[in-house]
Design a protein around this motif. Structure first.
Motif, PDB file in Angstrom:
ATOM      1  N   GLU A  64       0.774  -1.226  -0.015  1.00 45.53           N
ATOM      2  CA  GLU A  64       0.008   0.123   0.043  1.00 45.53           C
ATOM      3  C   GLU A  64       0.738   1.002  -0.120  1.00 45.53           C
ATOM      4  O   GLU A  64       0.529   2.386  -0.295  1.00 45.53           O
ATOM      5  CB  GLU A  64      -0.970  -0.020   1.157  1.00 45.53           C
ATOM      6  CG  GLU A  64      -1.998  -1.039   1.308  1.00 45.53           C
ATOM      7  CD  GLU A  64      -2.835  -1.078   2.539  1.00 45.53           C
ATOM      8  OE1 GLU A  64      -2.650   0.100   3.207  1.00 45.53           O
ATOM      9  OE2 GLU A  64      -3.851  -1.999   2.605  1.00 45.53           O
ATOM     10  N   LEU A  65       2.094   1.290   0.444  1.00 42.12           N
ATOM     11  CA  LEU A  65       2.801   2.458   0.875  1.00 42.12           C
ATOM     12  C   LEU A  65       3.830   2.705  -0.414  1.00 42.12           C
ATOM     13  O   LEU A  65       4.566   1.889  -0.681  1.00 42.12           O
ATOM     14  CB  LEU A  65       3.430   2.257   2.344  1.00 42.12           C
ATOM     15  CG  LEU A  65       2.586   2.250   3.516  1.00 42.12           C
ATOM     16  CD1 LEU A  65       3.210   2.313   4.543  1.00 42.12           C
ATOM     17  CD2 LEU A  65       1.413   3.479   3.219  1.00 42.12           C
ATOM     18  N   PRO A  66       4.236   3.975  -0.743  1.00 48.47           N
ATOM     19  CA  PRO A  66       5.257   4.249  -1.643  1.00 48.47           C
ATOM     20  C   PRO A  66       6.492   4.286  -0.507  1.00 48.47           C
ATOM     21  O   PRO A  66       6.761   3.894   0.578  1.00 48.47           O
ATOM     22  CB  PRO A  66       4.847   5.677  -1.998  1.00 48.47           C
ATOM     23  CG  PRO A  66       4.366   6.410  -0.652  1.00 48.47           C
ATOM     24  CD  PRO A  66       3.384   5.038   0.012  1.00 48.47           C
ATOM     25  N   GLU A  67       7.583   4.375  -1.375  1.00 49.99           N
ATOM     26  CA  GLU A  67       8.779   4.843  -0.506  1.00 49.99           C
ATOM     27  C   GLU A  67       8.844   5.897   0.243  1.00 49.99           C
ATOM     28  O   GLU A  67       8.368   6.897  -0.019  1.00 49.99           O
ATOM     29  CB  GLU A  67      10.125   4.641  -1.528  1.00 49.99           C
ATOM     30  CG  GLU A  67      11.346   5.098  -1.123  1.00 49.99           C
ATOM     31  CD  GLU A  67      12.411   5.089  -1.925  1.00 49.99           C
ATOM     32  OE1 GLU A  67      13.683   4.961  -1.714  1.00 49.99           O
ATOM     33  OE2 GLU A  67      12.310   5.444  -2.890  1.00 49.99           O
ATOM     34  N   PHE A  68       9.269   5.814   1.295  1.00 46.80           N
ATOM     35  CA  PHE A  68       9.355   6.863   2.507  1.00 46.80           C
ATOM     36  C   PHE A  68      10.406   6.940   3.386  1.00 46.80           C
ATOM     37  O   PHE A  68      10.968   5.766   3.500  1.00 46.80           O
ATOM     38  CB  PHE A  68       7.968   7.128   3.186  1.00 46.80           C
ATOM     39  CG  PHE A  68       7.662   6.050   4.204  1.00 46.80           C
ATOM     40  CD1 PHE A  68       8.068   5.765   5.391  1.00 46.80           C
ATOM     41  CD2 PHE A  68       7.293   4.590   3.857  1.00 46.80           C
ATOM     42  CE1 PHE A  68       7.852   4.808   6.275  1.00 46.80           C
ATOM     43  CE2 PHE A  68       6.831   3.625   4.686  1.00 46.80           C
ATOM     44  CZ  PHE A  68       7.264   3.845   6.034  1.00 46.80           C
ATOM     45  N   GLN A  69      10.735   8.019   4.033  1.00 49.65           N
ATOM     46  CA  GLN A  69      11.879   8.116   4.874  1.00 49.65           C
ATOM     47  C   GLN A  69      11.124   8.510   6.306  1.00 49.65           C
ATOM     48  O   GLN A  69      10.239   8.995   6.350  1.00 49.65           O
ATOM     49  CB  GLN A  69      12.651   9.135   4.571  1.00 49.65           C
ATOM     50  CG  GLN A  69      13.451   9.109   3.467  1.00 49.65           C
ATOM     51  CD  GLN A  69      12.686   9.184   2.253  1.00 49.65           C
ATOM     52  OE1 GLN A  69      12.089  10.450   1.933  1.00 49.65           O
ATOM     53  NE2 GLN A  69      12.614   8.424   1.110  1.00 49.65           N
ATOM     54  N   GLU A  70      11.901   7.904   7.065  1.00 53.15           N
ATOM     55  CA  GLU A  70      11.373   8.172   8.842  1.00 53.15           C
ATOM     56  C   GLU A  70      12.384   8.611   9.546  1.00 53.15           C
ATOM     57  O   GLU A  70      13.532   8.363   9.418  1.00 53.15           O
ATOM     58  CB  GLU A  70      10.934   6.745   9.172  1.00 53.15           C
ATOM     59  CG  GLU A  70      10.124   6.720  10.806  1.00 53.15           C
ATOM     60  CD  GLU A  70       9.821   5.235  11.172  1.00 53.15           C
ATOM     61  OE1 GLU A  70       8.799   4.911  11.078  1.00 53.15           O
ATOM     62  OE2 GLU A  70      10.905   4.480  11.377  1.00 53.15           O
ATOM     63  N   LEU A  71      11.926   9.387  10.621  1.00 54.57           N
ATOM     64  CA  LEU A  71      12.998   9.964  11.681  1.00 54.57           C
ATOM     65  C   LEU A  71      12.262   9.584  13.100  1.00 54.57           C
ATOM     66  O   LEU A  71      10.902   9.955  13.218  1.00 54.57           O
ATOM     67  CB  LEU A  71      12.986  11.423  11.405  1.00 54.57           C
ATOM     68  CG  LEU A  71      14.151  11.906  12.280  1.00 54.57           C
ATOM     69  CD1 LEU A  71      15.637  11.150  11.941  1.00 54.57           C
ATOM     70  CD2 LEU A  71      14.281  13.518  12.408  1.00 54.57           C
ATOM     71  N   ILE A  72      13.098   9.038  14.023  1.00 50.42           N
ATOM     72  CA  ILE A  72      12.487   8.897  15.439  1.00 50.42           C
ATOM     73  C   ILE A  72      13.390   9.376  16.403  1.00 50.42           C
ATOM     74  O   ILE A  72      14.656   9.365  16.360  1.00 50.42           O
ATOM     75  CB  ILE A  72      12.502   7.247  15.545  1.00 50.42           C
ATOM     76  CG1 ILE A  72      11.554   6.456  14.674  1.00 50.42           C
ATOM     77  CG2 ILE A  72      11.934   6.974  16.954  1.00 50.42           C
ATOM     78  CD1 ILE A  72      11.793   5.141  14.420  1.00 50.42           C
ATOM     79  N   PHE A  73      12.837  10.131  17.369  1.00 53.01           N
ATOM     80  CA  PHE A  73      13.558  10.692  18.524  1.00 53.01           C
ATOM     81  C   PHE A  73      13.183  10.075  19.736  1.00 53.01           C
ATOM     82  O   PHE A  73      12.091   9.967  20.156  1.00 53.01           O
ATOM     83  CB  PHE A  73      13.281  12.155  18.564  1.00 53.01           C
ATOM     84  CG  PHE A  73      13.913  12.861  19.696  1.00 53.01           C
ATOM     85  CD1 PHE A  73      15.326  12.803  20.157  1.00 53.01           C
ATOM     86  CD2 PHE A  73      13.245  13.719  20.343  1.00 53.01           C
ATOM     87  CE1 PHE A  73      15.982  13.402  21.200  1.00 53.01           C
ATOM     88  CE2 PHE A  73      13.737  14.380  21.529  1.00 53.01           C
ATOM     89  CZ  PHE A  73      15.097  14.379  21.931  1.00 53.01           C
ATOM     90  N   SER A  74      14.022   9.593  20.435  1.00 54.53           N
ATOM     91  CA  SER A  74      13.589   8.960  21.699  1.00 54.53           C
ATOM     92  C   SER A  74      14.712   8.904  22.759  1.00 54.53           C
ATOM     93  O   SER A  74      15.960   9.521  22.534  1.00 54.53           O
ATOM     94  CB  SER A  74      13.411   7.256  21.641  1.00 54.53           C
ATOM     95  OG  SER A  74      14.721   6.776  21.000  1.00 54.53           O
TER      96      SER A  74
END
Length: 231
Positions: A64-74
């Motif tokens: 269902e999803l296109p290519e994408f970038q993710e960022l996580i701060f923890s």
């Protein structure tokens, strides 16, 4: 570890991953952590924050999803050892990506704290570096600070804590990928004064890289992320 497919497990494939743990003064972020959790300190008064960047190729969530970038701060907290011994346990403070469908799913399924859409994401696979921004400006520029890499097929187990209203949740997450990790303390990038990073002025604490983990760019790794449960 064998992961049996179920409604409570989603397997994500990624082809770029760069994560850095930074030493910062615990006082800079302690007030963002629920009282039931304790920050993990590497020395008295010094805790760890984590920045993780992923690139997910097209095809996620059953195509269902296109290519994408993710960022996580923890921030790094003490784990729940009754579930096993993780590499690290994280309390997630912010999640952003370039895909709204992914953000909607992450809020619903994982109860993750959604900051919003990333508007400009640059990935340099050769240098193993990223530069991520949103409508409020540059969030982070981060790079591998080791002059040499030695990737090996590895599995890592993490615990992810989030808040769902007044309730705390915890999820198990496993990474299987060609990985390289090191603890060199050269310059690993810049953390900017930004809402995504809770407007923490990291320049005041001069964050020091504690550990980096890197996925071999271009090779497919897998993230096994289980549905969270109440903690």
């Amino acid at each position: 570890m064998k992961h049996t497919p179920s409604d409570d497990l989603i397997v994500w494939q990624f082809d770029f991953a760069l994560t850095t743990f930074f030493e910062v003064e615990t006082d800079q972020f302690h007030h963002h952590i629920p009282s039931r959790l304790s920050p993990m300190e590497v020395s008295p008064g010094i805790g760890l924050v984590n920045i993780t960047a992923f690139n997910f190729p097209a095809g996620g969530m059953d195509g269902e999803l296109p290519e994408f970038q993710e960022l996580i701060f923890s921030v790094i907290v003490s784990p729940d050892l009754s579930r096993g011994v993780p590499k690290f346990a994280m309390y997630v403070l912010s999640l952003g990506s370039t895909c709204q469908e992914h953000l909607d799913h992450s809020a619903d399924f994982y109860k993750l704290p959604i900051h919003g859409l990333l508007t400009d994401t640059k990935i340099n696979r050769e240098a193993i570096a990223i530069d991520y921004s949103d409508a409020d400006g540059q969030i982070v520029a981060m790079n591998n600070c080791s002059p040499q890499t030695n990737f090996r097929d590895e599995e890592r187990y993490f615990q992810a804590f989030t808040s769902d209203g007044d309730d705390l949740t915890i999820a198990d997450c496993y990474i299987e990928a060609p990985l390289f990790e090191h603890q060199l303390t050269d310059n690993a990038g810049t953390l900017n004064l930004h809402p995504f990073l809770k407007n923490i002025d990291f320049d005041l604490g001069d964050p020091l890289p504690y550990l980096q983990m890197i996925g071999r760019p271009g090779d497919i790794g897998k993230q096994f992320y289980y549905r969270p449960s109440k903690f």
